[in-house]
Scaffold this motif. Sequence first.
Motif, PDB file in Angstrom:
ATOM      1  N   GLU A  18       0.277  -1.355   0.041  1.00 10.39           N
ATOM      2  CA  GLU A  18      -1.050  -0.322   0.288  1.00 10.39           C
ATOM      3  C   GLU A  18       1.303   1.163  -0.270  1.00 10.39           C
ATOM      4  OE1 GLU A  18      -4.095   0.724   2.720  1.00 10.39           O
ATOM      5  OE2 GLU A  18      -3.040  -1.638   3.651  1.00 10.39           O
ATOM      6  N   ILE A  19       1.234   1.087   0.543  1.00  8.05           N
ATOM      7  CA  ILE A  19       2.507   2.398   0.524  1.00  8.05           C
ATOM      8  C   ILE A  19       3.517   2.359  -0.043  1.00  8.05           C
ATOM      9  CG2 ILE A  19       5.230   2.835   1.616  1.00  8.05           C
ATOM     10  CD1 ILE A  19       4.690   2.270   4.904  1.00  8.05           C
ATOM     11  N   LEU A  20       3.870   1.674  -1.233  1.00 14.24           N
ATOM     12  CA  LEU A  20       4.652   1.847  -2.244  1.00 14.24           C
ATOM     13  C   LEU A  20       3.239   1.775  -3.626  1.00 14.24           C
ATOM     14  CD1 LEU A  20       6.433  -1.321  -3.048  1.00 14.24           C
ATOM     15  CD2 LEU A  20       7.870   0.800  -2.499  1.00 14.24           C
ATOM     16  N   ASP A  21       2.254   1.814  -3.798  1.00 10.84           N
ATOM     17  CA  ASP A  21       1.255   2.497  -4.740  1.00 10.84           C
ATOM     18  C   ASP A  21       0.691   3.943  -4.098  1.00 10.84           C
ATOM     19  OD1 ASP A  21       0.896  -0.122  -5.148  1.00 10.84           O
ATOM     20  OD2 ASP A  21      -0.723  -0.502  -4.194  1.00 10.84           O
ATOM     21  N   ALA A  22       0.618   4.254  -3.122  1.00 14.32           N
ATOM     22  CA  ALA A  22       0.436   5.235  -2.622  1.00 14.32           C
ATOM     23  C   ALA A  22       1.738   6.524  -2.992  1.00 14.32           C
ATOM     24  CB  ALA A  22       0.980   5.532  -1.334  1.00 14.32           C
ATOM     25  N   VAL A  23       2.437   6.358  -3.277  1.00  4.63           N
ATOM     26  CA  VAL A  23       3.988   6.878  -3.457  1.00  4.63           C
ATOM     27  C   VAL A  23       3.658   7.016  -4.473  1.00  4.63           C
ATOM     28  CG1 VAL A  23       6.226   6.715  -3.255  1.00  4.63           C
ATOM     29  CG2 VAL A  23       4.911   6.222  -1.316  1.00  4.63           C
ATOM     30  N   ALA A  24       3.583   5.820  -5.025  1.00  5.56           N
ATOM     31  CA  ALA A  24       3.971   5.535  -6.513  1.00  5.56           C
ATOM     32  C   ALA A  24       2.245   6.609  -7.462  1.00  5.56           C
ATOM     33  CB  ALA A  24       3.574   4.539  -7.560  1.00  5.56           C
ATOM     34  N   GLU A  25       1.568   6.300  -6.594  1.00  3.84           N
ATOM     35  CA  GLU A  25       0.366   7.301  -6.971  1.00  3.84           C
ATOM     36  C   GLU A  25      -0.052   9.514  -6.776  1.00  3.84           C
ATOM     37  OE1 GLU A  25      -2.810   5.630  -5.610  1.00  3.84           O
ATOM     38  OE2 GLU A  25      -2.694   3.830  -7.205  1.00  3.84           O
ATOM     39  N   ALA A  26       1.527   9.443  -5.705  1.00  6.14           N
ATOM     40  CA  ALA A  26       1.220  10.640  -5.795  1.00  6.14           C
ATOM     41  C   ALA A  26       1.947  11.906  -6.702  1.00  6.14           C
ATOM     42  CB  ALA A  26       1.904  10.812  -4.323  1.00  6.14           C
ATOM     43  N   PRO A  27       1.443  13.115  -6.909  1.00  7.91           N
ATOM     44  CA  PRO A  27       1.804  13.557  -7.780  1.00  7.91           C
ATOM     45  C   PRO A  27       3.426  14.250  -7.476  1.00  7.91           C
ATOM     46  CG  PRO A  27       0.113  15.055  -6.434  1.00  7.91           C
ATOM     47  CD  PRO A  27       0.212  13.963  -5.670  1.00  7.91           C
ATOM     48  N   GLY A  28       3.939  13.858  -6.132  1.00  8.79           N
ATOM     49  CA  GLY A  28       5.276  14.142  -5.496  1.00  8.79           C
ATOM     50  C   GLY A  28       5.733  13.720  -4.281  1.00  8.79           C
ATOM     51  N   PRO A  29       7.056  13.920  -4.240  1.00  8.67           N
ATOM     52  CA  PRO A  29       7.198  13.009  -2.225  1.00  8.67           C
ATOM     53  C   PRO A  29       6.246  13.159  -1.530  1.00  8.67           C
ATOM     54  CG  PRO A  29       8.852  14.154  -3.425  1.00  8.67           C
ATOM     55  CD  PRO A  29       7.953  15.140  -4.182  1.00  8.67           C
ATOM     56  N   VAL A  30       5.868  11.955  -0.802  1.00  8.53           N
ATOM     57  CA  VAL A  30       4.618  11.502   0.540  1.00  8.53           C
ATOM     58  C   VAL A  30       5.529  11.688   1.695  1.00  8.53           C
ATOM     59  CG1 VAL A  30       2.672  10.185   1.378  1.00  8.53           C
ATOM     60  CG2 VAL A  30       3.731  10.369  -1.749  1.00  8.53           C
ATOM     61  N   GLY A  31       4.824  12.469   2.719  1.00  6.37           N
ATOM     62  CA  GLY A  31       5.817  11.931   3.424  1.00  6.37           C
ATOM     63  C   GLY A  31       4.950  11.246   5.029  1.00  6.37           C
ATOM     64  N   ALA A  32       6.055  10.665   5.635  1.00  8.02           N
ATOM     65  CA  ALA A  32       5.224   9.761   6.776  1.00  8.02           C
ATOM     66  C   ALA A  32       3.802   9.935   7.338  1.00  8.02           C
ATOM     67  CB  ALA A  32       6.396   8.623   7.433  1.00  8.02           C
ATOM     68  N   LYS A  33       3.988  10.790   7.331  1.00  4.74           N
ATOM     69  CA  LYS A  33       3.403  10.990   8.704  1.00  4.74           C
ATOM     70  C   LYS A  33       0.869  11.209   7.548  1.00  4.74           C
ATOM     71  CE  LYS A  33       4.115  13.940  12.056  1.00  4.74           C
ATOM     72  NZ  LYS A  33       4.406  15.812  12.747  1.00  4.74           N
ATOM     73  N   ALA A  34       1.171  11.704   6.429  1.00  2.00           N
ATOM     74  CA  ALA A  34       0.537  11.797   5.446  1.00  2.00           C
ATOM     75  C   ALA A  34      -0.213  10.044   4.721  1.00  2.00           C
ATOM     76  CB  ALA A  34       0.516  12.192   4.019  1.00  2.00           C
ATOM     77  N   LEU A  35       1.693   8.956   4.335  1.00  2.22           N
ATOM     78  CA  LEU A  35       0.876   7.645   4.152  1.00  2.22           C
ATOM     79  C   LEU A  35       0.486   7.483   5.665  1.00  2.22           C
ATOM     80  CD1 LEU A  35       4.931   6.869   3.188  1.00  2.22           C
ATOM     81  CD2 LEU A  35       2.513   6.852   1.997  1.00  2.22           C
ATOM     82  N   ALA A  36       0.413   7.181   6.900  1.00  7.09           N
ATOM     83  CA  ALA A  36       0.095   7.056   8.309  1.00  7.09           C
ATOM     84  C   ALA A  36      -1.085   7.218   7.944  1.00  7.09           C
ATOM     85  CB  ALA A  36       0.965   7.372   9.562  1.00  7.09           C
ATOM     86  N   ARG A  37      -1.712   8.339   7.881  1.00  3.08           N
ATOM     87  CA  ARG A  37      -2.915   8.602   7.517  1.00  3.08           C
ATOM     88  C   ARG A  37      -3.623   7.304   6.787  1.00  3.08           C
ATOM     89  NH1 ARG A  37      -1.155  13.421   8.768  1.00  3.08           N
ATOM     90  NH2 ARG A  37      -1.207  14.052   6.217  1.00  3.08           N
ATOM     91  N   ARG A  38      -3.104   7.373   5.566  1.00  6.20           N
ATOM     92  CA  ARG A  38      -4.010   6.762   4.545  1.00  6.20           C
ATOM     93  C   ARG A  38      -3.992   5.393   4.399  1.00  6.20           C
ATOM     94  NH1 ARG A  38      -2.512   7.023  -2.120  1.00  6.20           N
ATOM     95  NH2 ARG A  38      -3.378   4.872  -2.530  1.00  6.20           N
ATOM     96  N   LEU A  39      -2.872   5.096   5.443  1.00  9.35           N
ATOM     97  CA  LEU A  39      -3.098   3.119   5.720  1.00  9.35           C
ATOM     98  C   LEU A  39      -3.670   2.709   7.289  1.00  9.35           C
ATOM     99  CD1 LEU A  39      -0.698   3.027   4.031  1.00  9.35           C
ATOM    100  CD2 LEU A  39       0.384   1.318   4.712  1.00  9.35           C
ATOM    101  N   GLY A  40      -4.390   3.766   7.690  1.00  6.35           N
ATOM    102  CA  GLY A  40      -5.211   3.877   9.029  1.00  6.35           C
ATOM    103  C   GLY A  40      -4.367   3.459   9.511  1.00  6.35           C
ATOM    104  N   CYS A  41      -3.269   3.664  10.746  1.00  6.55           N
ATOM    105  CA  CYS A  41      -2.119   3.195  11.148  1.00  6.55           C
ATOM    106  C   CYS A  41      -1.457   3.705  12.007  1.00  6.55           C
ATOM    107  CB  CYS A  41      -1.224   2.011  10.340  1.00  6.55           C
ATOM    108  SG  CYS A  41      -0.319   2.241   8.737  1.00  6.55           S
TER     109      CYS A  41
END
Length: 252
Positions: A18-41
């Motif tokens: 899921e992290i790989l997908d989220a980073v790949a789909e984002a228009p630019g770099p993604v912070g760890a906090k944003a990834l945590a919110r997306r994954l709900g963890c």
Amino acid sequence: MAKPVGPNGPQSVDRALEILDAVAEAPGPVGAKALARRLGCSLSTVYHLLAPLTARGHLVRTTAGYAPGPRVPALHRSFRRHLGLGPQTAELLPRLRRATGAEAYFTAYRDGRIVMIDSTVPVTDVAHPFVPGPETRAHATAHGKALLAALPRAARRRYLAEHGMARFTDRTITGAERFEAELARVRGQGFAVSIGEADPAFTCLATTLPERPGGADGVLHAVSVSLPTAEFRRRHGEIRAAVAQAASGAPW
């Protein structure tokens, strides 16, 4: 009774993907906090998963967040190689783009999946309706029709049963009998056309490529273009001829 999934079990693998997908789909770099919110963890879980992904080169850490890493191009080259596409195919799409002025695409079928492998669409054009990756609208696209028409009927039925025939526009064919009739026309004509079936503003035209000598078993390839429907109506003969020429000159 099944055991709960632990932090190092399948759930962690799924979250890493899921992290790989989220980073790949984002228009630019993604912070760890944003990834945590997306994954709900928790943030600590995300950092735990980011560490091996970064160490293996799948991601890189920048000052603005995480971005795809240097391992990604190597995986893409391997993917192309397994589909029978070598360096000799690199000029096919740019040449078709120059001949038609339309965006060009290379798509393949293998083992029940249709994937767009490459296109001439700039990577910065994130709003373009047709981008490389798994094809979820095959029944509504010209390249999908061309590939499905080339399959044995049983394989085609399995594909449509698994992926469905969702309606994307009022032109999308969603009935099995009507779709079979459409594919019969594709086989008779030697090319497929989708007029506003996947996206109301675009028409696509596609044809399959000759089978690659010694190529991977069960792999089919198609080349296609897309352009605004009004422009296609003016130039359909020219576009069809250019796509047919590109396919006949497939570099293998």
